[in-house]
Design an enzyme around this catalytic site. Structure first.
Site, PDB file in Angstrom:
ATOM      1  CB  VAL A  21      -0.943  -0.071   1.092  1.00 34.79           C
ATOM      2  CG1 VAL A  21      -1.776   1.160   1.321  1.00 34.79           C
ATOM      3  CG2 VAL A  21      -1.790  -1.235   1.312  1.00 34.79           C
ATOM      4  CB  CYS A  22       2.857   2.773   2.789  1.00 38.43           C
ATOM      5  SG  CYS A  22       1.682   2.433   4.107  1.00 38.43           S
ATOM      6  CB  VAL A  23       6.175   0.679  -0.949  1.00 34.46           C
ATOM      7  CG1 VAL A  23       7.523   0.837  -1.802  1.00 34.46           C
ATOM      8  CG2 VAL A  23       6.851   1.159   0.648  1.00 34.46           C
TER       9      VAL A  23
END
Length: 137
Positions: free
Chosen positions: A37-39
């Site tokens: 998600v964050c990357v």
């Protein structure tokens, strides 16, 4: 798709994308709590915009090992370059002649670098012993 979030309206920190773009740099190093998600999302966007993306894979995690591995695999397929935190640290250092950062980098590597850190500690101890021996002569 860089909409202001509620924390910005309340005086929180600004979005990172405009700050990064203002630097004019084309290389982006990413790590995040959840790789999938964050990357993945910012990495794919940056790759689409022509940036070089490096992902510090051992500084990321996922909701499962499988999720993390599939996210890393997806990033590599899209053109991102995976690397480890130690690899990145040592690439930034470049060589040990850069004395302004060598001591701090060496301390980090010895404390947290696993077998590399053990090897660095061994060399550090041997050099200290050799220096002491040289001074005694």
């Amino acid at each position: 798709m860089d909409r202001p979030h509620h924390h910005e309206r309340l005086g929180g920190p600004p979005r990172p994308r405009p700050l990064y773009l203002a630097t004019g740099r084309r290389k982006l190093v990413l790590a995040g709590l959840w790789t999938e998600v964050c990357v993945v999302a910012p990495a794919l966007c940056a790759l689409d915009e022509g940036h070089q993306v490096y992902v510090v894979t051992d500084a990321c995690g996922g909701v499962s090992a499988e999720a993390h591995e599939r996210a890393v695999q997806r990033l590599v397929q899209a053109g991102a370059q995976p690397l480890t935190w130690l690899q990145y640290l040592l690439e930034l250092q470049r060589d040990w002649a850069r004395s302004e950062t060598a001591s701090a980098v060496g301390d980090l590597a010895r404390a947290h670098g696993g077998t590399y850190g053990l090897g660095a500690e061994y060399i550090y101890q041997m050099l200290a012993w050799d220096r002491a021996d040289q001074a005694a002569r």
